[in-house]
Motif scaffolding. Structure first.
Motif, mmCIF file in Angstrom:
data_model
loop_
_atom_site.group_PDB
_atom_site.id
_atom_site.type_symbol
_atom_site.label_atom_id
_atom_site.label_comp_id
_atom_site.label_asym_id
_atom_site.label_seq_id
_atom_site.Cartn_x
_atom_site.Cartn_y
_atom_site.Cartn_z
ATOM 1 N N LYS A 84 0.821 -1.213 0.000
ATOM 2 C CA LYS A 84 0.000 0.000 0.000
ATOM 3 C C LYS A 84 0.860 1.271 0.000
ATOM 4 O O LYS A 84 1.745 1.432 0.846
ATOM 5 C CB LYS A 84 -0.917 0.013 1.216
ATOM 6 C CG LYS A 84 -1.914 1.168 1.142
ATOM 7 C CD LYS A 84 -2.819 1.257 2.349
ATOM 8 C CE LYS A 84 -3.669 2.518 2.193
ATOM 9 N NZ LYS A 84 -4.634 2.666 3.281
ATOM 10 N N TRP A 88 3.951 -0.125 -7.841
ATOM 11 C CA TRP A 88 3.682 -1.543 -8.127
ATOM 12 C C TRP A 88 3.850 -1.695 -9.634
ATOM 13 O O TRP A 88 2.884 -1.701 -10.363
ATOM 14 C CB TRP A 88 2.276 -1.905 -7.646
ATOM 15 C CG TRP A 88 1.918 -3.351 -7.707
ATOM 16 C CD1 TRP A 88 2.758 -4.424 -7.807
ATOM 17 C CD2 TRP A 88 0.587 -3.901 -7.666
ATOM 18 N NE1 TRP A 88 2.042 -5.594 -7.817
ATOM 19 C CE2 TRP A 88 0.705 -5.306 -7.733
ATOM 20 C CE3 TRP A 88 -0.688 -3.351 -7.565
ATOM 21 C CZ2 TRP A 88 -0.407 -6.153 -7.719
ATOM 22 C CZ3 TRP A 88 -1.805 -4.187 -7.552
ATOM 23 C CH2 TRP A 88 -1.655 -5.576 -7.624
ATOM 24 N N ARG A 98 1.854 3.085 -11.592
ATOM 25 C CA ARG A 98 0.894 2.466 -10.665
ATOM 26 C C ARG A 98 1.412 2.496 -9.222
ATOM 27 O O ARG A 98 2.571 2.190 -8.972
ATOM 28 C CB ARG A 98 0.605 1.023 -11.073
ATOM 29 C CG ARG A 98 -0.408 0.342 -10.146
ATOM 30 C CD ARG A 98 -0.983 -0.927 -10.727
ATOM 31 N NE ARG A 98 0.008 -1.983 -10.888
ATOM 32 C CZ ARG A 98 -0.289 -3.228 -11.241
ATOM 33 N NH1 ARG A 98 -1.545 -3.570 -11.496
ATOM 34 N NH2 ARG A 98 0.658 -4.134 -11.387
ATOM 35 N N THR A 101 -2.911 0.179 -3.768
ATOM 36 C CA THR A 101 -3.849 0.720 -2.775
ATOM 37 C C THR A 101 -4.102 -0.264 -1.637
ATOM 38 O O THR A 101 -4.953 -0.026 -0.783
ATOM 39 C CB THR A 101 -5.196 1.056 -3.440
ATOM 40 O OG1 THR A 101 -5.718 -0.143 -4.023
ATOM 41 C CG2 THR A 101 -5.020 2.109 -4.529
ATOM 42 N N PHE A 102 -3.400 -1.380 -1.670
ATOM 43 C CA PHE A 102 -3.566 -2.383 -0.601
ATOM 44 C C PHE A 102 -2.283 -3.184 -0.507
ATOM 45 O O PHE A 102 -1.419 -3.101 -1.386
ATOM 46 C CB PHE A 102 -4.753 -3.313 -0.892
ATOM 47 C CG PHE A 102 -4.670 -4.005 -2.223
ATOM 48 C CD1 PHE A 102 -4.027 -5.226 -2.361
ATOM 49 C CD2 PHE A 102 -5.229 -3.425 -3.368
ATOM 50 C CE1 PHE A 102 -3.942 -5.853 -3.593
ATOM 51 C CE2 PHE A 102 -5.142 -4.055 -4.612
ATOM 52 C CZ PHE A 102 -4.501 -5.274 -4.716
ATOM 53 N N ASP A 103 -2.149 -3.936 0.577
ATOM 54 C CA ASP A 103 -1.023 -4.861 0.733
ATOM 55 C C ASP A 103 -1.402 -6.238 0.213
ATOM 56 O O ASP A 103 -2.505 -6.737 0.511
ATOM 57 C CB ASP A 103 -0.688 -5.070 2.218
ATOM 58 C CG ASP A 103 0.058 -3.912 2.837
ATOM 59 O OD1 ASP A 103 0.561 -3.042 2.106
ATOM 60 O OD2 ASP A 103 0.123 -3.883 4.089
#
Lengths: 430, 430
Positions: A84, A88, A98, A101-103
């Motif tokens: 997050k 990425w 990119r 927005t999360f792990d």
């Protein structure tokens, strides 16, 4: 090697220092950041560093006291995992902007266990073929291997004690061997794979790099709850050997070092007794691996292939197109063959079986040549078996090579114990 | 049922109409959108519709002429799949504002084959327990089942001819049974799983809903390249039966309908000859499935659990905590048990084996009660076997129930052929 790593503590040692009040998470992190500053220009291991975020994390851990098994351990994450707030990019220009927005599940588990996430490390394009910019810390003219290039190099250079990698063909064991570190690819799916960009669903396996077996064991224990800490090392009466996977591909430097290694085992300890029916059954397994990888990666990367084909490397695009060219009947037959081989291994091997085999075909080749050959890795990846490489061989020019311990499905503990015993007996070449 | 679906073409028929110039992708889409406008208020199948995007896609397909096997077929996507530019909420308030920046592999493959992506359908929370708002098209007081609630209901109500779902326990077969449509869960990992929010890595399987077996076969063929189109239906000499998975849970309405169904088979065709050693080996498999699902989902949802525990339902949080409470030794033993059962099935069953079993314990229960029981599904999901349900039974109150065809690993073709034959013999209850 760019500087020595002996002064940098491993994962177990870092956790111990902090637990005993001899250090803090912030001090350990800052030592890693200093080391990164001193070596990164030569190595190019990192896609992105999150200095501020990592320092906040470390300070929060120090304020909170102890948390989990990885409390205060600085950790690197291969750039195909979602973390997050970090880039990425997956080694591809398609995802150059990119930010996750999360792990990924595995990253969230590491974070919950107290790991300090330092940043994202270089990967080949989607963990496949096109090399990253990373150089081998032992010799900048050599490749660190791939696909987990940055993670292997970062650990080898002492930038972090622990790093996430993945293996679809030979992407953990081979770079660990080239970089002179310990690499562990656990049994297939032992570590949660969600949130990691996929390449080939039957093969992709998450694992770790560190500078000792106890360190990778600590990491996997923290991520799975399965206690893999090795017992104190012992010498063994038997060291089962098997080189049949790819001996024809072994280079002279490996042949020389392997002969010296096996000669050093007591004659009674040398066993070339890998079941011959398995050796026979595994002929063709490397080609099977290649077809399954091509077919599955064409599906995993269908979005990228459809929307940005010109931003894929020619080599990857050719593999995706080879995958698409496979007939449905071929693919179904290949999956059935893979299932049969896995079942045959399960039925034939003792549950505690382990054997030793080279980790790579030789020392790290020139950086211009690519990322090296996965010939000694792909069969075990196809079978989903746990593999750990230890850096106990050296080529005449001083470059490290690994001895790979492979085990029966689910025998992660046995593989790590054998690896630990070998490290104790032969020391580290790193 | 809210209106009749007989006037809405299925997937094969839609493709044919367009190919023969009798319709266009845009006309077919508009008919679906009209149907959605007429029924959605009562059913609540959709998280989001992308009317403008879908009309652009359809117009572009019409301009281009033919593309792939799904050319012009309107398709719904369960809201745990990433679809670029559409919400990706996973039935959870945690992700209420998330919009996907890429397509899941399966979605990209559908798009490349010419499917028109109409929107995202309701799912239970992360495809687990907490019900979606969707109502059963046959009776708004009943659940459509879950977790693929919106996809099953959308197909049942004639809103789309084809929809993506996933099954981790009984999340395709059960809602298909409750909604009176065909649901197909292929062999584990037959369809690319990347880009779909994970729940339990050993179990999660992507599949499809449609109103005929030929339609789901067309969809899976387009996604995999494996030709699964059924041959013309024939009557069979033998219909192997097995109800042992969960007969104790069978409700009166199912028992009555199942007895009538089996009585209607010629006596010679009725076989209760599922290998008894397998029946014995599968005792305990439902509990095994539950533990593996709890343990793996605690890892897959580690990020959500760590960052927003209060936004998880109490029930899901309790399951995640049960998963975390499992010891590493238990988890390793459970994975080994799963592998042994899968290998035993492979070794014992003929590769072309199929058998019939109920799809659910009865007709759709009241919507307040949850999403119904997966008792007749979870064992087959654990084993990774292909399953297809056909809506050929009815309760006395007219609610549909499915007969589930299960087959040996990799026998997707045989499962679909048997399902097709049953549909031809018994017609649809939908």
């Amino acid at each position: 090697m760019t500087g020595a790593t002996q002064d940098m503590p491993g994962a177990v040692e870092t956790a111990l220092r902090i637990a005993e009040g001899r250090s803090t998470a912030l001090k350990e992190l800052d030592a890693c950041l200093e080391r990164i500053d001193a070596t990164e220009d030569d190595i190019g291991a990192w896609v992105a560093l999150d200095r501020a975020g990592a320092r906040d994390m470390a300070a929060a851990l120090d304020a909170r006291g102890t948390s989990g098994l990885l409390h205060g351990i600085p950790m690197a994450v291969k750039d195909i995992f979602a973390v997050k707030g970090m880039p990425w990019r997956c080694g591809s220009p398609i995802w150059k902007d990119r930010v996750a927005t999360f792990d990924a599940g595995s990253v969230a588990l590491a974070r919950a266990a107290g790991a300090v996430l330092v940043g994202k490390t270089e990967t080949t394009e989607f963990a496949s073929y096109n090399p990253a910019r990373t150089r081998n810390p032992h010799n900048p003219a050599r490749t660190p291997g791939g696909s987990s290039s940055g993670s292997a190099a970062a650990v080898a250079a002492g930038m972090v004690p622990l790093a996430f990698g993945t293996q679809t063909s030979g992407s953990i064991i081979r770079p660990a061997s080239y970089c002179g570190v310990v690499g562990f690819k656990p049994s297939f799916d032992l570590i949660e794979p969600g949130g990691v960009a996929p390449l080939a669903r039957s093969l992709d396996t998450i694992g770790l790099f560190a500078r000792s077996v106890a360190d990778v064991a600590l990491g996997v224990t923290a991520l799975t709850g399965i206690d893999l800490a090795p017992e104190p090392a012992t010498d063994r009466a038997e060291y089962p050997l098997d080189v049949s996977a790819a001996w024809d591909d072994a280079e002279p430097a490996l042949r020389t070092a392997w002969a010296a290694f096996t000669d050093s085992l007591a004659p009674a300890g040398r066993q070339q007794n890998f079941p011959t029916e398995l050796t026979a059954a595994l002929r063709g397994a490397a080609d099977l691996h290649g077809r399954i990888m091509d077919g599955e990666s064409a599906e995993a990367l269908a979005f990228e292939h459809a929307t940005a084909p010109d931003l894929l490397s020619d080599k990857l695009r050719a593999h995706l197109e080879a995958g698409r060219a496979l007939s449905g009947a071929e693919r179904a037959a290949d999956w059935a063959a893979m299932r049969r081989l896995r079942a045959m291994m399960d039925a034939t091997l003792a549950p505690d079986a382990v054997w030793l085999t080279p980790a790579a075909t030789g020392p790290a080749p020139a950086i211009e040549s690519g990322t090296g050959s996965p010939a000694f890795n792909r069969i075990w990846t196809l079978l989903g078996l746990p593999c750990c490489t230890v850096p106990i061989l050296r080529a005449e020019d001083g470059m490290p090579m690994g001895v790979q311990v492979v085990g029966a499905m689910g025998n992660d503990r046995g593989v790590l114990q054998m690896a630990h015993d070998l490290m104790a007996r032969y020391g580290a070449a790193g």
